[in-house]
Design a protein around this motif. Structure first.
Motif, PDB file in Angstrom:
ATOM      1  N   VAL A   1       0.853  -1.185   0.000  1.00  0.00           N
ATOM      2  CA  VAL A   1       0.000   0.000   0.000  1.00  0.00           C
ATOM      3  C   VAL A   1       0.891   1.238   0.000  1.00  0.00           C
ATOM      4  CG1 VAL A   1      -1.729  -1.279   1.319  1.00  0.00           C
ATOM      5  CG2 VAL A   1      -0.140   0.233   2.517  1.00  0.00           C
ATOM      6  N   GLY A   2       0.282   2.429  -0.060  1.00  0.00           N
ATOM      7  CA  GLY A   2       1.074   3.644   0.062  1.00  0.00           C
ATOM      8  C   GLY A   2       0.345   4.880  -0.383  1.00  0.00           C
ATOM      9  N   VAL A   3       0.961   6.014  -0.102  1.00  0.00           N
ATOM     10  CA  VAL A   3       0.427   7.330  -0.470  1.00  0.00           C
ATOM     11  C   VAL A   3       0.782   7.619  -1.930  1.00  0.00           C
ATOM     12  CG1 VAL A   3       0.788   9.802  -0.094  1.00  0.00           C
ATOM     13  CG2 VAL A   3       0.412   8.282   1.855  1.00  0.00           C
ATOM     14  N   PRO A   4      -0.153   8.117  -2.749  1.00  0.00           N
ATOM     15  CA  PRO A   4       0.175   8.489  -4.126  1.00  0.00           C
ATOM     16  C   PRO A   4       0.968   9.794  -4.180  1.00  0.00           C
ATOM     17  CG  PRO A   4      -2.121   9.010  -3.656  1.00  0.00           C
ATOM     18  CD  PRO A   4      -1.593   8.297  -2.453  1.00  0.00           C
ATOM     19  N   LEU A   5       1.969   9.814  -5.057  1.00  0.00           N
ATOM     20  CA  LEU A   5       2.820  10.985  -5.256  1.00  0.00           C
ATOM     21  C   LEU A   5       2.907  11.333  -6.727  1.00  0.00           C
ATOM     22  CD1 LEU A   5       6.040  10.151  -3.159  1.00  0.00           C
ATOM     23  CD2 LEU A   5       4.037  11.432  -2.381  1.00  0.00           C
ATOM     24  N   LEU A   6       3.284  12.549  -7.017  1.00  0.00           N
ATOM     25  CA  LEU A   6       3.907  12.913  -8.282  1.00  0.00           C
ATOM     26  C   LEU A   6       5.387  13.208  -7.983  1.00  0.00           C
ATOM     27  CD1 LEU A   6       1.368  15.260 -10.138  1.00  0.00           C
ATOM     28  CD2 LEU A   6       1.516  12.766 -10.151  1.00  0.00           C
ATOM     29  N   SER A   7       6.200  13.137  -9.043  1.00  0.00           N
ATOM     30  CA  SER A   7       7.632  13.464  -8.946  1.00  0.00           C
ATOM     31  C   SER A   7       8.390  12.516  -8.024  1.00  0.00           C
ATOM     32  CB  SER A   7       7.847  14.912  -8.467  1.00  0.00           C
ATOM     33  OG  SER A   7       7.125  15.820  -9.243  1.00  0.00           O
ATOM     34  N   MET A   8       7.988  11.232  -7.984  1.00  0.00           N
ATOM     35  CA  MET A   8       8.699  10.290  -7.130  1.00  0.00           C
ATOM     36  C   MET A   8      10.183  10.217  -7.528  1.00  0.00           C
ATOM     37  SD  MET A   8       8.044   6.231  -6.403  1.00  0.00           S
ATOM     38  CE  MET A   8       6.311   6.447  -6.007  1.00  0.00           C
ATOM     39  N   HIS A   9      11.040  10.177  -6.528  1.00  0.00           N
ATOM     40  CA  HIS A   9      12.501  10.146  -6.658  1.00  0.00           C
ATOM     41  C   HIS A   9      13.075  11.486  -7.101  1.00  0.00           C
ATOM     42  CE1 HIS A   9      13.438   5.554  -6.613  1.00  0.00           C
ATOM     43  NE2 HIS A   9      12.505   5.891  -5.728  1.00  0.00           N
ATOM     44  N   SER A  10      12.243  12.513  -7.150  1.00  0.00           N
ATOM     45  CA  SER A  10      12.758  13.864  -7.302  1.00  0.00           C
ATOM     46  C   SER A  10      13.368  14.323  -5.983  1.00  0.00           C
ATOM     47  CB  SER A  10      11.637  14.819  -7.708  1.00  0.00           C
ATOM     48  OG  SER A  10      12.055  16.165  -7.649  1.00  0.00           O
ATOM     49  N   ALA A  11      14.206  15.344  -6.044  1.00  0.00           N
ATOM     50  CA  ALA A  11      14.692  15.954  -4.806  1.00  0.00           C
ATOM     51  C   ALA A  11      13.543  16.534  -3.987  1.00  0.00           C
ATOM     52  CB  ALA A  11      15.704  17.053  -5.129  1.00  0.00           C
ATOM     53  N   ARG A  12      12.406  16.765  -4.642  1.00  0.00           N
ATOM     54  CA  ARG A  12      11.252  17.345  -3.960  1.00  0.00           C
ATOM     55  C   ARG A  12       9.995  16.741  -4.567  1.00  0.00           C
ATOM     56  NH1 ARG A  12      10.739  21.346  -0.318  1.00  0.00           N
ATOM     57  NH2 ARG A  12       8.940  22.730  -0.346  1.00  0.00           N
ATOM     58  N   GLU A  13       9.284  15.939  -3.776  1.00  0.00           N
ATOM     59  CA  GLU A  13       8.131  15.182  -4.264  1.00  0.00           C
ATOM     60  C   GLU A  13       6.833  15.895  -3.880  1.00  0.00           C
ATOM     61  OE1 GLU A  13      10.311  10.811  -3.894  1.00  0.00           O
ATOM     62  OE2 GLU A  13       9.581  11.850  -2.097  1.00  0.00           O
TER      63      GLU A  13
END
Length: 422
Positions: free
Chosen positions: A389-401
Motif C-alpha cells: 500500500v502507500g500514499v500516491p505521489l507525483l515526482s517520485m525520486h525527485s529531490a522534492r516530491e
C-alpha cells in the motif's frame, strides 16, 4: 471506526517536522527512536538479553524495529507488521571527498539509488549522515546548506530545451561548495561533531535538499517535500504504533528498514536477517512455534506509489487512475513486484473501511514496468502474508516530491486500524 482519521493539517505539520529532522536514514532512525522514547518505549540492545513484553524497540544502523507485545502474548501469537524504509535516493559522499577543479572546490559523490538527477540541479543541498571516530563512537552530523550542483547556462548549450538535460553521473553531478584551494569537507563534518578530521575513521554521509516542506495550491491542499519516499510511511507507522492497543490478540510491529533504494541487501535491509531475528526473539518460542506465529501474521508494506500525472496520462494504466487526495493506494502487480493478493486486498479494504478513509487501486501500464518494495522480500523471506500500500505521489525520486495533504493522514488512520485488528 477503529481510530479516528488524524486532522490533515495537524498531521501534515507533524510529518513536515519528521522529514525536516530526518535528512538521512540514520537521522530518521534517531528521530523514530526519540519519538518512541517520548511515548514510553524501551530501547533494547541486540547484544543483551531481552525481556521483550511491552513497548520496546531496537536500532540497527539506519533501521528501527519496534513492537507492542501484550502481556498475554505467547510464542505462537501472530504479528501485525507495518513495513517501510528510511532511505531515499540522492548522492553519497565518496572517500577522499574534497576535489578541486578550475578554481572550484567540489565534493566527490556517488549516485545513491535512482534519483531524478536533473531535479537535484540548482538546489542548496546539505550533507547528513554519521561519522565513526577512531574509538568506534558514532556521531550524527548535518551541515545545513553547503552544496549545489550548478546547471550549465542556456547560453552555453542553446539546444538544451530541445534535446533535454543529459547528465553524466561522473562528470556532471559533483557539487560545488566554494572557490579556491582551501577547504575540506571532512573538516566541516568533523567540526559538527566536535571532532577534527583526523579523528574520523569512517563515514556514511549523503546529500539532502534543504528546502523546507511546504503546503501550497488551492486551499493549501498540496504538499511538497524531499524524501517523502518513504518517510511518509515511516511517520505513519510510528504514529500508528504509538497508538497500538496493549491488549490486542497479536504483537504490533513497525519495521523501518534501510537500503531499500539499493535493493535491500544489507544487515539493516529487508533482505537481511534483522526482522526475522527480532521477531524470533520477541516470540521466545521454538523454531516450530515461530513458524506457527508467522503463519497467522500479516505485513502491510507501506511505500509511496504513483498518482496519475496530468501531463503524461499515457504512462499510466488506462483503467486505473489514482488521484492525489483520493486516499492511499492498494498496489497490485501480476509479476509480484508488489506482494498484494486477494486476501491482502480484502484486509486493506477492511482496514480503510474501519478507519473511515477511501482507498484506490494502483496497477502499472503493461509497457511501463513498476518498481518494487520491501513487501515481496518480506513475504519471500518469512512466508508472512503481505499487502503493498502507500500514499500516491507525483515526482517520485525527485529531490522534492508532491503529495496531497489528506493522503498521509488517511494512510495513518488505515494502518492504525490494521494494528487495532481490522
Amino acid at each position: 471506526m477503529d481510530g479516528a482519521v488524524p486532522a490533515p493539517a495537524d498531521h501534515i505539520a507533524d510529518l513536515a517536522d519528521f522529514i525536516t529532522a530526518s535528512p538521512s536514514s540514520y537521522h530518521a532512525a534517531a528521530e523514530v527512536a526519540r519519538r518512541l522514547d517520548l511515548a514510553g518505549f524501551t530501547r533494547l540492545d541486540e547484544a543483551a538479553g531481552w525481556e521483550s513484553t511491552g513497548r520496546c524497540y531496537v536500532v540497527r544502523d539506519g533501521a528501527v524495529v519496534a513492537w507492542v507485545r501484550p502481556a498475554t502474548a505467547g510464542p505462537i501469537t501472530p504479528f501485525r507488521i507495518i513495513g517501510a524504509h528510511t532511505d531515499s535516493p540522492g548522492f553519497k559522499l565518496k572517500p577522499r571527498p574534497t576535489l578541486t577543479a578550475h578554481g572550484w572546490l567540489q565534493a566527490g559523490v556517488e549516485v545513491y539509488g535512482g534519483p531524478l538527477l536533473n531535479s537535484w540541479l540548482d538546489r542548496e543541498l546539505e550533507l547528513a549522515g554519521r561519522l565513526v571516530d577512531r574509538d568506534g563512537r558514532e556521531h550524527l552530523v548535518r551541515t545545513g546548506p553547503f552544496l549545489r550542483i550548478p546547471q550549465l547556462a542556456i547560453h552555453l548549450d542553446r539546444s538544451v530545451n530541445d534535446k533535454g538535460v543529459t547528465l553524466d553521473q561522473q562528470r556532471h553531478t559533483a557539487p560545488v561548495f566554494g572557490v579556491g584551494d582551501h577547504g575540506d569537507i571532512l573538516e566541516r563534518l568533523a567540526a559538527g561533531a566536535g571532532l577534527v578530521a583526523e579523528d574520523v575513521a569512517g563515514y556514511d554521509v549523503l546529500t539532502a535538499d534543504t528546502q523546507e516542506p511546504r503546503r501550497f495550491g488551492l486551499d493549501d491542499s498540496l504538499f511538497a517535500a524531499g524524501r517523502m519516499d518513504n518517510l511518509v510511511s515511516v511517520h505513519a507507522g510510528v504514529v500508528a504504533l504509538v497508538d497500538a492497543p496493549d491488549d490486542a490478540a497479536h504483537v504490533s510491529v513497525l519495521a523501518a528498514f534501510d537500503h531499500e533504494e539499493l535493493g535491500s541487501e544489507s544487515r539493516s535491509g529487508a533482505s537481511g536477517p534483522l526482522l526475522d531475528g527480532v521477531l524470533t526473539r520477541v516470540s521466545g518460542g521454538t523454531a516450530e512455534e515461530v513458524r506457527r506465529a508467522y503463519a497467522g501474521s500479516w505485513c502491510v508494506s507501506a511505500d509511496t506509489g504513483h498518482g496519475i500525472h496530468p501531463n503524461y496520462p499515457e504512462r499510466h494504466d488506462p483503467a486505473n487512475h489514482p488521484v492525489l487526495g483520493a486516499g492511499p493506494l492498494l498496489k497490485i502487480n501480476a509479476k509480484q513486484r508488489y506482494a498484494t493478493d486477494a486476501h491482502g486486498a480484502a484486509l486493506w479494504a477492511r482496514a480503510c473501511e474501519r478507519a473511515g478513509v477511501p482507498w484506490q487501486e494502483f496497477v502499472s501500464n503493461n509497457a511501463v514496468p513498476c518498481g518494487s518494495t520491501i513487501g515481496p522480500l518480506t513475504a519471500t523471506r518469512l512466508g508472512i502474508r503481505t499487502v503493498d500500500v502507500g500514499v500516491p505521489l507525483l515526482s517520485m525520486h525527485s529531490a522534492r516530491e508532491l503529495a496531497h495533504v489528506n493522503d498521509p493522514a488517511a494512510l495513518t488512520a488505515a494502518v492504525r486500524a490494521f494494528l487495532a485488528g481490522a
